[in-house]
Write a protein that holds these residues in place. Structure first.
Motif, PDB file in Angstrom:
ATOM      1  N   UNK A  49      24.891  50.805  90.934  1.00 41.62           N
ATOM      2  CA  UNK A  49      25.509  49.504  91.175  1.00 41.62           C
ATOM      3  C   UNK A  49      26.124  48.968  89.885  1.00 41.62           C
ATOM      4  N   UNK A  50      26.938  47.932  90.055  1.00 41.60           N
ATOM      5  CA  UNK A  50      27.526  47.223  88.932  1.00 41.60           C
ATOM      6  C   UNK A  50      26.904  45.831  88.902  1.00 41.60           C
ATOM      7  N   UNK A  51      26.362  45.465  87.755  1.00 41.04           N
ATOM      8  CA  UNK A  51      25.703  44.177  87.586  1.00 41.04           C
ATOM      9  C   UNK A  51      26.576  43.248  86.765  1.00 41.04           C
ATOM     10  N   UNK A  52      26.556  41.972  87.087  1.00 42.62           N
ATOM     11  CA  UNK A  52      27.223  40.938  86.315  1.00 42.62           C
ATOM     12  C   UNK A  52      26.138  40.067  85.710  1.00 42.62           C
ATOM     13  N   UNK A  53      26.151  39.932  84.382  1.00 34.79           N
ATOM     14  CA  UNK A  53      25.090  39.215  83.689  1.00 34.79           C
ATOM     15  C   UNK A  53      25.667  38.310  82.611  1.00 34.79           C
ATOM     16  N   UNK A  54      25.096  37.113  82.480  1.00 27.17           N
ATOM     17  CA  UNK A  54      25.508  36.202  81.408  1.00 27.17           C
ATOM     18  C   UNK A  54      24.733  36.481  80.128  1.00 27.17           C
ATOM     19  N   UNK A  55      23.520  36.993  80.251  1.00 18.94           N
ATOM     20  CA  UNK A  55      22.658  37.235  79.098  1.00 18.94           C
ATOM     21  C   UNK A  55      22.273  38.709  79.051  1.00 18.94           C
ATOM     22  N   UNK A  56      22.430  39.344  77.872  1.00 15.76           N
ATOM     23  CA  UNK A  56      22.040  40.743  77.710  1.00 15.76           C
ATOM     24  C   UNK A  56      21.049  40.946  76.560  1.00 15.76           C
ATOM     25  N   UNK A  57      20.750  39.862  75.839  1.00 12.25           N
ATOM     26  CA  UNK A  57      19.783  39.920  74.746  1.00 12.25           C
ATOM     27  C   UNK A  57      18.600  39.019  75.060  1.00 12.25           C
ATOM     28  N   UNK A  58      17.415  39.506  74.721  1.00 13.53           N
ATOM     29  CA  UNK A  58      16.201  38.707  74.810  1.00 13.53           C
ATOM     30  C   UNK A  58      15.412  39.027  73.545  1.00 13.53           C
ATOM     31  N   UNK A  59      15.406  38.076  72.620  1.00 15.90           N
ATOM     32  CA  UNK A  59      14.837  38.364  71.303  1.00 15.90           C
ATOM     33  C   UNK A  59      15.682  39.446  70.650  1.00 15.90           C
ATOM     34  N   UNK A  60      15.049  40.511  70.202  1.00 12.59           N
ATOM     35  CA  UNK A  60      15.794  41.616  69.590  1.00 12.59           C
ATOM     36  C   UNK A  60      16.120  42.722  70.594  1.00 12.59           C
TER      37      UNK A  60
END
Length: 135
Positions: A49-60
């Motif tokens: 599938x193809x995902x659309x995300x606003x956030x790709x970082x969480x901490x490091x």
């Protein structure tokens, strides 16, 4: 109603906006190492599938790069489409990532490939695809 796309693709894809939670997990220990991240499935097939995300970082932790750099890590998608699909968990691996710009929306698109055993996994995906196509 979902739109089905098949041109120049390895598998027929269904386009829609389906809410999804994404967690990075260690397959050896079973521990969640990052997440949950929120996103939307913007298209899905029986192989990925193809995902659309606003956030790709969480901490490091970077959901794409950190997962690709460690072979023991995978991304788990959790999908809820009541009443037929509730808390379905699908293991995946990230394949590609790109920026997404449309009007004032800035986000990230990420392609993932499903990591499912052929028998049980395909039953799960077929049920999910049927529910999406008929929602």
């Amino acid at each position: 109603m979902a739109i089905i796309i098949s041109k120049l693709r390895q598998a027929t894809r269904i386009s829609d906006y389906i809410p999804v939670k994404i967690t990075a997990r260690n397959e050896v220990t079973g521990i969640t190492v990052a997440g949950p991240f929120s996103g939307k499935i913007i298209n899905i097939s029986n192989i990925g599938s193809c995902l659309l995300m606003k956030q790709v970082m969480m901490g490091s932790y970077h959901i794409f790069h950190s997962t690709r750099e460690d072979n023991s890590l995978f991304l788990q998608l959790t999908i809820d489409l009541p009443p037929n699909i509730e808390n379905v968990k699908i293991p995946t691996q990230p394949v590609w990532m790109d920026l997404f710009h449309q009007d004032d929306v800035r986000a990230f698109k990420m392609g993932v490939e499903f990591l499912l055993n052929p028998e049980d996994g395909q039953k799960k995906i077929k049920k999910l695809l049927a529910a999406i196509a008929h929602k």
